[in-house]
Design an enzyme around this catalytic site. Structure first.
Site, PDB file in Angstrom:
ATOM      1  N   GLU A 179       0.822  -1.208   0.000  1.00 31.80           N
ATOM      2  CA  GLU A 179       0.000   0.000   0.000  1.00 31.80           C
ATOM      3  C   GLU A 179       0.855   1.258   0.000  1.00 31.80           C
ATOM      4  O   GLU A 179       0.560   2.230  -0.701  1.00 31.80           O
ATOM      5  CB  GLU A 179      -0.938  -0.002   1.219  1.00 31.80           C
ATOM      6  CG  GLU A 179      -1.981  -1.106   1.216  1.00 31.80           C
ATOM      7  CD  GLU A 179      -3.082  -0.890   0.188  1.00 31.80           C
ATOM      8  OE1 GLU A 179      -3.075   0.154  -0.495  1.00 31.80           O
ATOM      9  OE2 GLU A 179      -3.947  -1.771   0.072  1.00 31.80           O
ATOM     10  N   ARG A 183       0.600   3.825  -3.225  1.00 24.05           N
ATOM     11  CA  ARG A 183      -0.038   5.106  -2.909  1.00 24.05           C
ATOM     12  C   ARG A 183       0.987   6.224  -2.774  1.00 24.05           C
ATOM     13  O   ARG A 183       0.878   7.266  -3.427  1.00 24.05           O
ATOM     14  CB  ARG A 183      -0.849   4.992  -1.622  1.00 24.05           C
ATOM     15  CG  ARG A 183      -2.034   4.048  -1.693  1.00 24.05           C
ATOM     16  CD  ARG A 183      -2.672   3.910  -0.312  1.00 24.05           C
ATOM     17  NE  ARG A 183      -3.696   2.880  -0.259  1.00 24.05           N
ATOM     18  CZ  ARG A 183      -4.984   3.123  -0.005  1.00 24.05           C
ATOM     19  NH1 ARG A 183      -5.404   4.339   0.209  1.00 24.05           N
ATOM     20  NH2 ARG A 183      -5.841   2.119   0.034  1.00 24.05           N
ATOM     21  N   ASP A 312      -4.927  -9.741  -8.229  1.00 21.03           N
ATOM     22  CA  ASP A 312      -5.322  -8.896  -9.355  1.00 21.03           C
ATOM     23  C   ASP A 312      -4.203  -8.114 -10.012  1.00 21.03           C
ATOM     24  O   ASP A 312      -3.963  -8.217 -11.220  1.00 21.03           O
ATOM     25  CB  ASP A 312      -6.441  -7.945  -8.926  1.00 21.03           C
ATOM     26  CG  ASP A 312      -6.142  -7.193  -7.632  1.00 21.03           C
ATOM     27  OD1 ASP A 312      -5.092  -7.425  -7.018  1.00 21.03           O
ATOM     28  OD2 ASP A 312      -6.982  -6.355  -7.230  1.00 21.03           O
ATOM     29  N   GLU A 484     -12.557   0.377 -10.253  1.00 22.32           N
ATOM     30  CA  GLU A 484     -12.143  -0.551 -11.310  1.00 22.32           C
ATOM     31  C   GLU A 484     -13.040  -0.522 -12.547  1.00 22.32           C
ATOM     32  O   GLU A 484     -12.545  -0.619 -13.679  1.00 22.32           O
ATOM     33  CB  GLU A 484     -12.056  -1.978 -10.755  1.00 22.32           C
ATOM     34  CG  GLU A 484     -10.904  -2.198  -9.795  1.00 22.32           C
ATOM     35  CD  GLU A 484     -11.178  -1.656  -8.406  1.00 22.32           C
ATOM     36  OE1 GLU A 484     -10.188  -1.454  -7.653  1.00 22.32           O
ATOM     37  OE2 GLU A 484     -12.360  -1.427  -8.060  1.00 22.32           O
TER      38      GLU A 484
END
Length: 592
Positions: A179, A183, A312, A484
């Site tokens: 993360e 980010r 993913d 998404e």
């Protein structure tokens, strides 16, 4: 993007396993000439049967889905449509202005109530941090390139000043490496490029990356899941027996490779590339991989094969790595093609009545004897999976470099199949918006495998666990402002010019406005997409600012704004430039 993770079944060492697949989806026949090879009589009989079947399906659909139902929002997909429309990709000023206003309504509320905090709670008008020892810049840094793209110079200037004066990473606590990379590191690198090279962003990026490097100090070179940036040490994921997910390990490459290119320091590239070398040489199932790896042994562990959380963005970054380095690393194009073929073969399915395309998961289960392990096909699709439509379409059109309007007669078989998969999967994703009471998609859906249940529910899918969660809504029923689907709508519009993608994006934006917008500022997640009036969760995710609204803004912009052949988006939608590598030779000289 996999911003929120779901716990997976406990992984065990990888044995040989059988798979019990469901019926896979297959593309429509490409031409009548292929049919004629069967002989003229067989061909005529085949065509008669096919027309009869289509008429039967059509009238069944008309009977059960032709009228607006009480559960749907009134927006219906023309599922029979197979044609791709085209219009010149010009700015839609009115709709883009509406998205910009929504962004200001969101960001200004954060700036007023919680500026500098990692998370924003718009109902209570407060902020919170990932650590009690201080913030690490999640929200501010995640917003930087959106502010630049939307031309919000004053807001950007204040955010830059906060980065200069307040952002620091010497915090003695545990943070999720994945993360903080996508980010914060990604946000700093994007801001550096789009601002024309403001040095403060690169300096902060180097400081952060140096603190993250110890996560790779494992016997295999695969990264640990967590990091203490003050102690500069990696921390294993105790909840998953010290294993790391393939998304955590293989969604750092765009950021670290670009940082090496900027600094001339090959260490970041070398760490990222070693991960990909390990994955590339592991056994796979037609390009598909389990979600867990062992940092100790450097091998995959027997675990789910899925395209949602923990898996993913591994698939997302394959093609993007190929494009990022100006198509100089063909290995990533090959890995992408192999993975897309595996997805089409094993995970792509069609729903029972309307034949919508969706993806399933392969989950570990006991075989009939109770002694062995198999991978069982489960018709579960996370909202996260809807990124995949963009991946198919980017690969099929070479990142939108195919001339418009598209001439699909020039497509290879592989391009045709991938284009079909991308456009059809996107229809299915949009259906999860159109078929709820709010017009917003739930976090996770399960697809019916019995046509009678589709007719009963008047939609192809259902939200699991309602009975177990009652009287509260199940977690799967939430909408947390995810990006998404609008990400894939943006890509689909850019690579086709088909106006329906703008229309679907506008309908989704209107649903966000109707049900998630708060009068005093900000937007909030909702607890149940099938309950009106809605109940809110007091949180506005950072990806609402960094991804969802950015993709919507670009959807209604001209094609010259962030062209797909000149930039790649990281999995947090941070915009990174395509470049021809100059440090690759140095990296290749380093012994892995």
């Amino acid at each position: 993007m996999p911003a929120s993770k779901r716990k997976a079944t406990a992984p065990v060492a990888l044995p040989k396993a059988d798979v019990q697949p469901a019926e896979p989806a297959t593309p429509a026949p490409k031409s009548a000439q292929q049919e004629e090879q069967k002989g003229p009589i067989n061909w005529i009989l085949h065509r008669i049967l096919r027309v009869t079947l289509l008429l039967a399906i059509y009238f069944t659909w008309k009977q059960f889905f032709g009228k607006q139902d009480s559960k749907g929002s009134g927006n219906e997909i023309d599922w029979e449509q197979d044609q791709i429309g085209y219009e010149p990709i010009l700015v839609d000023r009115e709709r883009r202005a509406a998205v910009l206003e929504a962004f200001k309504h969101s960001y200004n509320a954060y700036e007023k109530d919680a500026f500098g905090f990692d998370d924003y709670h718009p109902i209570s008008h407060t902020g919170s941090n990932m650590s009690p020892k201080g913030g690490i810049g999640y929200f501010v840094v995640d917003s930087l390139d959106s502010l630049l793209v939307m031309g919000l110079e004053d807001e950007f200037s204040r955010a830059k000043s906060w980065v200069e004066k307040n952002l620091q990473f010497d915090i003695d606590d545990k943070f999720h490496n994945f993360e903080i990379t996508i980010r914060v590191l990604g946000g700093l690198l994007s801001a550096y490029h789009l601002s024309g090279g403001e040095k403060v962003f690169l300096d902060k990026a180097v400081d952060l990356a140096d603190r993250l490097m110890p996560v790779f100090d494992t016997p295999s070179g695969l990264p640990l899941s967590f990091v203490n940036p003050h102690k500069r040490e990696g921390i294993a994921d105790a909840d998953n027996r010290g294993l790391t997910s393939v998304a955590e390990a293989a969604t750092l490459q765009l950021e670290l490779k670009y940082l090496s290119e900027l600094t001339g320091n090959p260490i970041y590239w070398r760490k990222a590339e070693k991960v990909m070398n390990i994955i590339r040489t592991q056994p796979k199932k037609d390009g598909l991989v389990p979600i867990f790896l062992s940092p100790e042994s450097g091998t995959f562990m027997f675990s789910d094969i899925r395209l949602g959380s923990r898996g993913d963005s591994y698939y997302e970054y394959l093609y993007k790595q190929f494009v990022q380095t100006n198509r100089t690393e063909s290995v990533y194009r090959e890995m992408h093609d192999e993975a897309m073929d595996g997805i089409k073969k094993h995970l792509l399915k069609r729903s029972e009545v309307r034949k919508l395309v969706y993806t399933s998961e392969l989950q570990p289960a006991r075989d009939a004897s109770g002694k062995g392990l198999i991978l069982q096909d489960v018709p579960k699709q996370d909202h996260l999976v809807c990124f995949l439509a963009a991946s198919f379409l980017l690969g099929a059109t070479d990142s939108g470099t195919s001339p418009l309007p598209l001439d699909r007669e020039t497509f290879s078989d592989s391009q045709t199949d991938d284009f079909w998969a991308g456009t059809e999967l996107l229809k299915g994703c949009v259906d999860t918006y159109h078929k709820t009471k709010t017009g917003l998609a739930p976090e996770i859906v399960m697809y019916h495998r019995d046509a009678a249940l589709c007719h009963r529910d008047q939609r192809e899918w259902f939200i699991n666990s309602r009975a177990r969660a009652a009287p509260n809504p199940p977690i799967d029923a939430r909408n947390i402002l995810r990006p998404e689907t609008v990400e894939s709508l943006f890509v689909a519009y850019r690579v086709t010019g088909d106006p329906k993608y703008r229309e679907w994006g506008w309908e989704i934006f209107q649903a966000f406005n109707k049900h998630c917008r708060l009068p005093d500022g900000g937007y909030a997640s909702i607890l149940d997409v099938d309950e009106v009036p809605v109940k809110y969760e007091d949180r506005m995710e950072t990806f609402w600012i960094s991804e969802t609204l950015k993709y919507l803004y670009l959807l209604f912009s001209e094609k010259e704004l962030v062209p797909l052949d000149k930039f790649v988006f990281n999995t947090e939608a941070h915009i990174l430039p395509v470049f021809t590598p100059t440090v690759v030779q140095a990296v290749h000289e380093v012994e892995f």
